[in-house]
Design a protein around this motif. Structure first.
Motif, PDB file in Angstrom:
ATOM      1  N   TYR A   2       1.822  -5.298 -10.100  1.00 46.96           N
ATOM      2  CA  TYR A   2       1.130  -4.355 -10.982  1.00 46.96           C
ATOM      3  C   TYR A   2       0.649  -3.169 -10.140  1.00 46.96           C
ATOM      4  N   GLY A   3       0.820  -1.969 -10.650  1.00 42.79           N
ATOM      5  CA  GLY A   3       0.304  -0.777  -9.969  1.00 42.79           C
ATOM      6  C   GLY A   3      -0.416   0.114 -10.963  1.00 42.79           C
ATOM      7  N   GLY A   4      -1.437   0.780 -10.506  1.00 42.06           N
ATOM      8  CA  GLY A   4      -2.172   1.680 -11.406  1.00 42.06           C
ATOM      9  C   GLY A   4      -3.650   1.406 -11.313  1.00 42.06           C
ATOM     10  N   SER A   5      -4.298   2.090 -10.343  1.00 47.80           N
ATOM     11  CA  SER A   5      -5.746   1.940 -10.136  1.00 47.80           C
ATOM     12  C   SER A   5      -6.163   0.490  -9.925  1.00 47.80           C
ATOM     13  N   CYS A   6      -5.347  -0.244  -9.197  1.00 40.87           N
ATOM     14  CA  CYS A   6      -5.726  -1.603  -8.799  1.00 40.87           C
ATOM     15  C   CYS A   6      -6.690  -1.472  -7.618  1.00 40.87           C
ATOM     16  N   GLY A  38      11.743   5.119  -7.626  1.00 38.45           N
ATOM     17  CA  GLY A  38      11.407   5.423  -9.016  1.00 38.45           C
ATOM     18  C   GLY A  38       9.932   5.423  -9.333  1.00 38.45           C
ATOM     19  N   HIS A  39       9.085   5.705  -8.319  1.00 36.49           N
ATOM     20  CA  HIS A  39       7.663   5.846  -8.646  1.00 36.49           C
ATOM     21  C   HIS A  39       7.520   6.922  -9.722  1.00 36.49           C
ATOM     22  N   SER A  40       6.550   6.771 -10.607  1.00 33.38           N
ATOM     23  CA  SER A  40       6.426   7.718 -11.732  1.00 33.38           C
ATOM     24  C   SER A  40       6.214   9.150 -11.252  1.00 33.38           C
ATOM     25  N   GLU A  41       5.597   9.305 -10.062  1.00 32.07           N
ATOM     26  CA  GLU A  41       5.404  10.673  -9.551  1.00 32.07           C
ATOM     27  C   GLU A  41       6.753  11.300  -9.190  1.00 32.07           C
ATOM     28  N   ARG A  42       7.682  10.497  -8.712  1.00 31.85           N
ATOM     29  CA  ARG A  42       9.030  11.016  -8.416  1.00 31.85           C
ATOM     30  C   ARG A  42       9.773  11.298  -9.714  1.00 31.85           C
ATOM     31  N   GLY A  95       0.839  -1.206   0.000  1.00 28.20           N
ATOM     32  CA  GLY A  95       0.000   0.000   0.000  1.00 28.20           C
ATOM     33  C   GLY A  95       0.867   1.246   0.000  1.00 28.20           C
ATOM     34  N   ASN A  96       0.781   2.012  -1.071  1.00 24.76           N
ATOM     35  CA  ASN A  96       1.531   3.263  -1.191  1.00 24.76           C
ATOM     36  C   ASN A  96       0.588   4.413  -0.827  1.00 24.76           C
ATOM     37  N   TRP A  97       0.728   4.904   0.404  1.00 22.43           N
ATOM     38  CA  TRP A  97      -0.201   5.939   0.885  1.00 22.43           C
ATOM     39  C   TRP A  97       0.057   7.295   0.235  1.00 22.43           C
ATOM     40  N   LYS A  98       1.215   7.445  -0.402  1.00 19.10           N
ATOM     41  CA  LYS A  98       1.616   8.737  -0.984  1.00 19.10           C
ATOM     42  C   LYS A  98       1.563   9.822   0.112  1.00 19.10           C
ATOM     43  N   MET A  99       1.223  11.074  -0.236  1.00 14.50           N
ATOM     44  CA  MET A  99       1.236  12.146   0.781  1.00 14.50           C
ATOM     45  C   MET A  99      -0.177  12.308   1.341  1.00 14.50           C
ATOM     46  N   GLY A 117       0.328  -6.471  -6.177  1.00 11.92           N
ATOM     47  CA  GLY A 117       0.057  -5.095  -6.584  1.00 11.92           C
ATOM     48  C   GLY A 117       0.733  -4.063  -5.701  1.00 11.92           C
ATOM     49  N   LEU A 118       1.020  -2.919  -6.313  1.00 15.22           N
ATOM     50  CA  LEU A 118       1.408  -1.718  -5.570  1.00 15.22           C
ATOM     51  C   LEU A 118       0.178  -0.819  -5.648  1.00 15.22           C
ATOM     52  N   ILE A 119      -0.466  -0.625  -4.508  1.00 19.26           N
ATOM     53  CA  ILE A 119      -1.811  -0.054  -4.488  1.00 19.26           C
ATOM     54  C   ILE A 119      -1.763   1.404  -4.034  1.00 19.26           C
ATOM     55  N   GLY A 120      -2.364   2.290  -4.819  1.00 20.55           N
ATOM     56  CA  GLY A 120      -2.413   3.710  -4.463  1.00 20.55           C
ATOM     57  C   GLY A 120      -3.672   4.011  -3.659  1.00 20.55           C
ATOM     58  N   GLY A 121      -4.646   4.677  -4.293  1.00 19.30           N
ATOM     59  CA  GLY A 121      -5.858   5.151  -3.610  1.00 19.30           C
ATOM     60  C   GLY A 121      -6.539   4.101  -2.751  1.00 19.30           C
ATOM     61  N   TYR A 160       5.400  -2.747 -12.030  1.00 23.36           N
ATOM     62  CA  TYR A 160       5.054  -2.138 -13.328  1.00 23.36           C
ATOM     63  C   TYR A 160       3.846  -1.239 -13.115  1.00 23.36           C
ATOM     64  N   GLU A 161       4.040   0.056 -13.393  1.00 18.66           N
ATOM     65  CA  GLU A 161       2.958   1.010 -13.200  1.00 18.66           C
ATOM     66  C   GLU A 161       2.793   1.853 -14.462  1.00 18.66           C
ATOM     67  N   PRO A 162       1.839   1.492 -15.320  1.00 17.91           N
ATOM     68  CA  PRO A 162       1.605   2.334 -16.491  1.00 17.91           C
ATOM     69  C   PRO A 162       1.121   3.710 -16.028  1.00 17.91           C
ATOM     70  N   ALA A 201      -2.391   4.888 -16.075  1.00 13.14           N
ATOM     71  CA  ALA A 201      -3.379   4.234 -15.199  1.00 13.14           C
ATOM     72  C   ALA A 201      -3.214   4.660 -13.746  1.00 13.14           C
ATOM     73  N   ILE A 202      -2.363   5.652 -13.480  1.00 19.61           N
ATOM     74  CA  ILE A 202      -2.134   6.056 -12.090  1.00 19.61           C
ATOM     75  C   ILE A 202      -2.998   7.256 -11.740  1.00 19.61           C
ATOM     76  N   GLY A 203      -3.868   7.054 -10.765  1.00 18.14           N
ATOM     77  CA  GLY A 203      -4.722   8.140 -10.294  1.00 18.14           C
ATOM     78  C   GLY A 203      -5.737   8.601 -11.334  1.00 18.14           C
ATOM     79  N   THR A 204      -5.897   7.839 -12.411  1.00 18.66           N
ATOM     80  CA  THR A 204      -6.808   8.246 -13.481  1.00 18.66           C
ATOM     81  C   THR A 204      -8.091   7.432 -13.465  1.00 18.66           C
TER      82      THR A 204
HETATM   83  C1  3PY Z   1      -1.574   4.007  -8.003  1.00 21.32           C
HETATM   84  O1  3PY Z   1      -2.170   2.947  -8.125  1.00 21.32           O
HETATM   85  O2  3PY Z   1      -2.143   5.082  -8.163  1.00 21.32           O
HETATM   86  C2  3PY Z   1      -0.157   4.035  -7.657  1.00 21.32           C
HETATM   87  O3  3PY Z   1       0.532   4.954  -8.019  1.00 21.32           O
HETATM   88  C3  3PY Z   1       0.435   2.977  -6.823  1.00 21.32           C
HETATM   89  O4  3PY Z   1       1.743   3.267  -6.465  1.00 21.32           O
END
Ligand code: 3PY
Length: 253
Positions: A213-217, A97-101, A8-12, A234-238, A169-171, A174-177
């Motif tokens: 896999y990461g990206g709106s999972c 190396g998260h895409s946001e960084r 779980g990637n809580w981000k900020m 998965g690497l899970i965002g939201g 792998y985080e397309p 598909a992140i936050g979209t």
């Molecule tokens: C997302 O799923 O939004 C992510 O960036 C996970 O790191």
């Protein structure tokens, strides 16, 4: 045997109290509901790390990650946090190396290679992110692009070092979209990454590498994504900010 991992990637997000409440809820649920199927990793913001660590202490299946570390070992870098500091508070993993960084902080493949080295030198396990923008996907060259990210940041590692790395792998599209890669799209890239790893480190190392896999999972798509032969979690965002959703994803294997 490669591991199934849900991180779980809580981000900020989350105040300290909110983060501790979320951790407590997850701990209560995973204790009951996860029967050793997946390794759970929580990646809160830096300031939450020590207290989240106290809450997960003793849980065999729950581990702690930072979301980043600096690419220098120490020194006059105001506001930054080093790999050795993370190690000193009991952090086990670090997302690199998260895409946001890469996008907002202009992190390059070479800088990420330096972060990977520092993480490993300080006994942290890197969760290395790669992935393409919509523009690169539409150009058709996305597999080459992703393989190049992996080559430039990871392929200097010895086999023994590489075996400590988890790939995510985080397309970016598909992140936050709210858009998710279809399970076919995810499987295609994961299989290509595994083949690329095999070309450098051999089939056994590639087979043992966890590729997340990461990206709106989310709970509604996790089962289908995790059923793919080369998707190991998965690497899970939201969805990692809601205990029920996160634990439902953990249970999706
Ligand atoms: C997302 O799923 O939004 C992510 O960036 C996970 O790191």
């Amino acid at each position: 045997m490669r591991q199934h991992i849900v991180a779980g990637n809580w981000k900020m997000n989350n105040s300290l109290n909110e983060g501790l409440k979320l951790t407590t809820e997850i701990m209560n649920m995973v204790a009951d509901e996860v029967r050793g199927n997946a390794k759970v990793i929580l990646a809160p913001p830096f300031i939450h790390l020590t207290q989240v660590k106290s809450l997960i202490k003793g849980a065999k299946n729950v581990h702690l990650s930072a979301q980043n570390c600096n690419h220098n070992p120490s020194g006059a870098f105001t506001g930054e946090v080093s790999a050795s500091m993370l190690n000193s508070v009991g952090v086990e993993y670090v997302i690199i190396g998260h895409s946001e960084r890469r996008e907002y902080f202009n992190e390059t493949n070479a800088q990420l290679a330096a972060k990977v080295n520092l993480a490993l030198e300080n006994n942290l396990l890197p969760i290395f992110c790669c992935g393409e923008s919509l523009e690169i996907r539409e150009s058709g060259n996305f597999i080459d692009f992703i393989c190049n990210q992996i080559k430039e940041s990871l392929f200097h590692l010895s086999e023994e070092q590489f075996q400590k790395v988890v790939i995510a792998y985080e397309p970016i599209w598909a992140i936050g979209t709210g858009k998710t890669a279809s399970s076919e799209q995810a499987q295609e890239v994961h299989a290509a990454i595994r083949k690329f790893i095999a070309s450098k480190y051999g089939a056994n190392v590639a087979d043992d590498t966890s590729i997340l896999y990461g990206g709106s999972c989310k709970p509604s798509n996790a089962k289908e994504l995790f059923a793919c032969a080369d998707v190991d979690g998965g690497l899970i965002g939201g969805a990692s900010l809601k205990s029920r959703d996160f634990v439902d994803i953990v249970k999706s294997f």
